[in-house]
Write a protein that holds these residues in place. Structure first.
Motif, mmCIF file in Angstrom:
data_model
loop_
_atom_site.group_PDB
_atom_site.id
_atom_site.type_symbol
_atom_site.label_atom_id
_atom_site.label_comp_id
_atom_site.label_asym_id
_atom_site.label_seq_id
_atom_site.Cartn_x
_atom_site.Cartn_y
_atom_site.Cartn_z
ATOM 1 N N GLU A 96 0.801 -1.219 0.000
ATOM 2 C CA GLU A 96 0.000 0.000 0.000
ATOM 3 C C GLU A 96 0.841 1.280 0.000
ATOM 4 O OE1 GLU A 96 -3.698 1.805 2.568
ATOM 5 O OE2 GLU A 96 -2.106 0.775 3.650
ATOM 6 N N MET A 97 1.912 1.309 0.780
ATOM 7 C CA MET A 97 2.686 2.549 0.941
ATOM 8 C C MET A 97 3.218 3.111 -0.374
ATOM 9 S SD MET A 97 2.837 3.665 4.122
ATOM 10 C CE MET A 97 4.424 4.394 4.396
ATOM 11 N N PRO A 98 3.841 2.322 -1.244
ATOM 12 C CA PRO A 98 4.305 2.889 -2.515
ATOM 13 C C PRO A 98 3.156 3.426 -3.378
ATOM 14 C CG PRO A 98 5.404 0.808 -2.086
ATOM 15 C CD PRO A 98 4.310 0.941 -1.060
ATOM 16 N N LEU A 99 1.997 2.787 -3.309
ATOM 17 C CA LEU A 99 0.847 3.266 -4.080
ATOM 18 C C LEU A 99 0.302 4.573 -3.506
ATOM 19 C CD1 LEU A 99 -0.913 -0.164 -4.680
ATOM 20 C CD2 LEU A 99 0.395 1.177 -6.337
ATOM 21 N N LEU A 100 0.263 4.667 -2.190
ATOM 22 C CA LEU A 100 -0.147 5.933 -1.560
ATOM 23 C C LEU A 100 0.863 7.039 -1.865
ATOM 24 C CD1 LEU A 100 -1.399 4.705 1.933
ATOM 25 C CD2 LEU A 100 -2.792 5.617 0.061
ATOM 26 N N ALA B 285 2.724 7.264 -4.565
ATOM 27 C CA ALA B 285 2.509 7.675 -5.961
ATOM 28 C C ALA B 285 1.299 8.609 -6.055
ATOM 29 C CB ALA B 285 2.317 6.449 -6.849
ATOM 30 N N MET B 286 0.259 8.317 -5.292
ATOM 31 C CA MET B 286 -0.911 9.185 -5.275
ATOM 32 C C MET B 286 -0.541 10.556 -4.709
ATOM 33 S SD MET B 286 -4.701 8.494 -3.673
ATOM 34 C CE MET B 286 -4.196 8.609 -1.965
ATOM 35 N N ALA B 287 0.265 10.571 -3.659
ATOM 36 C CA ALA B 287 0.716 11.845 -3.075
ATOM 37 C C ALA B 287 1.482 12.658 -4.109
ATOM 38 C CB ALA B 287 1.582 11.582 -1.844
ATOM 39 N N ASP C 206 -3.723 21.438 -2.667
ATOM 40 C CA ASP C 206 -3.861 21.567 -1.218
ATOM 41 C C ASP C 206 -4.281 20.235 -0.612
ATOM 42 O OD1 ASP C 206 -3.760 22.839 1.208
ATOM 43 O OD2 ASP C 206 -5.737 23.757 1.016
ATOM 44 N N VAL C 207 -3.440 19.204 -0.823
ATOM 45 C CA VAL C 207 -3.726 17.844 -0.374
ATOM 46 C C VAL C 207 -2.475 17.288 0.302
ATOM 47 C CG1 VAL C 207 -4.215 15.490 -1.160
ATOM 48 C CG2 VAL C 207 -5.396 17.423 -2.216
ATOM 49 N N LYS D 286 14.537 6.613 -1.990
ATOM 50 C CA LYS D 286 15.336 7.809 -1.689
ATOM 51 C C LYS D 286 14.456 8.920 -1.133
ATOM 52 C CE LYS D 286 19.102 7.121 -4.915
ATOM 53 N NZ LYS D 286 19.857 7.659 -6.039
ATOM 54 N N THR D 287 13.290 9.116 -1.739
ATOM 55 C CA THR D 287 12.385 10.166 -1.281
ATOM 56 C C THR D 287 10.955 9.641 -1.247
ATOM 57 O OG1 THR D 287 11.996 11.028 -3.512
ATOM 58 C CG2 THR D 287 13.816 12.003 -2.266
ATOM 59 N N TRP D 288 10.184 10.238 -0.386
ATOM 60 C CA TRP D 288 8.763 9.927 -0.267
ATOM 61 C C TRP D 288 7.984 11.225 -0.420
ATOM 62 C CZ3 TRP D 288 6.712 5.038 0.453
ATOM 63 C CH2 TRP D 288 7.631 4.029 0.750
ATOM 64 N N ALA D 289 6.870 11.189 -1.134
ATOM 65 C CA ALA D 289 6.002 12.361 -1.273
ATOM 66 C C ALA D 289 5.022 12.441 -0.103
ATOM 67 C CB ALA D 289 5.241 12.310 -2.598
ATOM 68 N N LEU D 290 4.721 11.297 0.489
ATOM 69 C CA LEU D 290 3.820 11.315 1.631
ATOM 70 C C LEU D 290 4.598 11.619 2.897
ATOM 71 C CD1 LEU D 290 4.338 8.472 3.302
ATOM 72 C CD2 LEU D 290 2.923 7.529 1.513
ATOM 73 N N THR D 291 3.889 11.939 3.935
ATOM 74 C CA THR D 291 4.488 12.216 5.234
ATOM 75 C C THR D 291 4.245 11.017 6.132
ATOM 76 O OG1 THR D 291 4.051 14.574 4.977
ATOM 77 C CG2 THR D 291 4.434 13.780 7.220
ATOM 78 N N LEU D 292 5.250 10.622 6.883
ATOM 79 C CA LEU D 292 5.094 9.499 7.801
ATOM 80 C C LEU D 292 5.167 10.001 9.235
ATOM 81 C CD1 LEU D 292 4.839 6.384 8.065
ATOM 82 C CD2 LEU D 292 7.284 6.377 8.477
ATOM 83 N N ALA D 293 4.186 9.599 10.020
ATOM 84 C CA ALA D 293 4.174 9.911 11.445
ATOM 85 C C ALA D 293 4.314 8.603 12.211
ATOM 86 C CB ALA D 293 2.868 10.602 11.820
ATOM 87 N N HIS D 294 4.955 8.671 13.363
ATOM 88 C CA HIS D 294 5.144 7.482 14.197
ATOM 89 C C HIS D 294 4.289 7.633 15.448
ATOM 90 C CE1 HIS D 294 7.740 4.793 16.849
ATOM 91 N NE2 HIS D 294 7.140 4.015 15.992
ATOM 92 N N ASP D 295 3.441 6.652 15.694
ATOM 93 C CA ASP D 295 2.509 6.679 16.815
ATOM 94 C C ASP D 295 2.610 5.367 17.595
ATOM 95 O OD1 ASP D 295 0.344 7.208 18.511
ATOM 96 O OD2 ASP D 295 -1.140 6.636 17.005
#
Length: 101
Positions: free
Chosen positions: A2-6, A8-10, A17-18, A40-49
């Motif tokens: 899922e993460m690589p697909l999300l 790519a969507m990002a 404004d998304v 190397k880079t991600w367009a989405l933001t990752l938070a650790h909870d």
């Protein structure tokens, strides 16, 4: 899967404004950081909870679950679980949401 697909969507929504935010609830932050090194880079933001405060508040029906939340903080769509076809549906809903004043 899922993460690589999300991610790519990002990228496709970049400049609009998304924001795409992924929340890791792994107790071991190193595991999440190791996964992030697969690109190397991600367009989405990752938070650790690690304490699970986000799922405690949102009560996901299963993991993973994706939420589309508007600028006012209102949950507009919930996608429980993940299948490849979900990305197209999420993106369509996200476009609708982004275009709504």
């Amino acid at each position: 899967e899922e993460m690589p697909l999300l991610d790519a969507m990002a990228r496709r929504f970049r400049g609009q404004d998304v924001q795409v935010l992924a929340v890791s609830i792994d107790e071991d932050r190193a595991a999440a950081e190791e996964f992030l090194k697969t690109r190397k880079t991600w367009a989405l933001t990752l938070a650790h909870d690690p304490k699970g405060r986000v799922p405690e508040r949102l009560k996901p029906p299963k993991m993973p679950t994706s939420y589309l939340i508007d600028a006012s903080g209102v949950v507009r769509h919930i996608n429980a679980g993940f299948e490849r076809g979900d990305i197209a549906r999420l993106e369509a809903k996200l476009r609708e949401l982004a275009e709504t004043p």
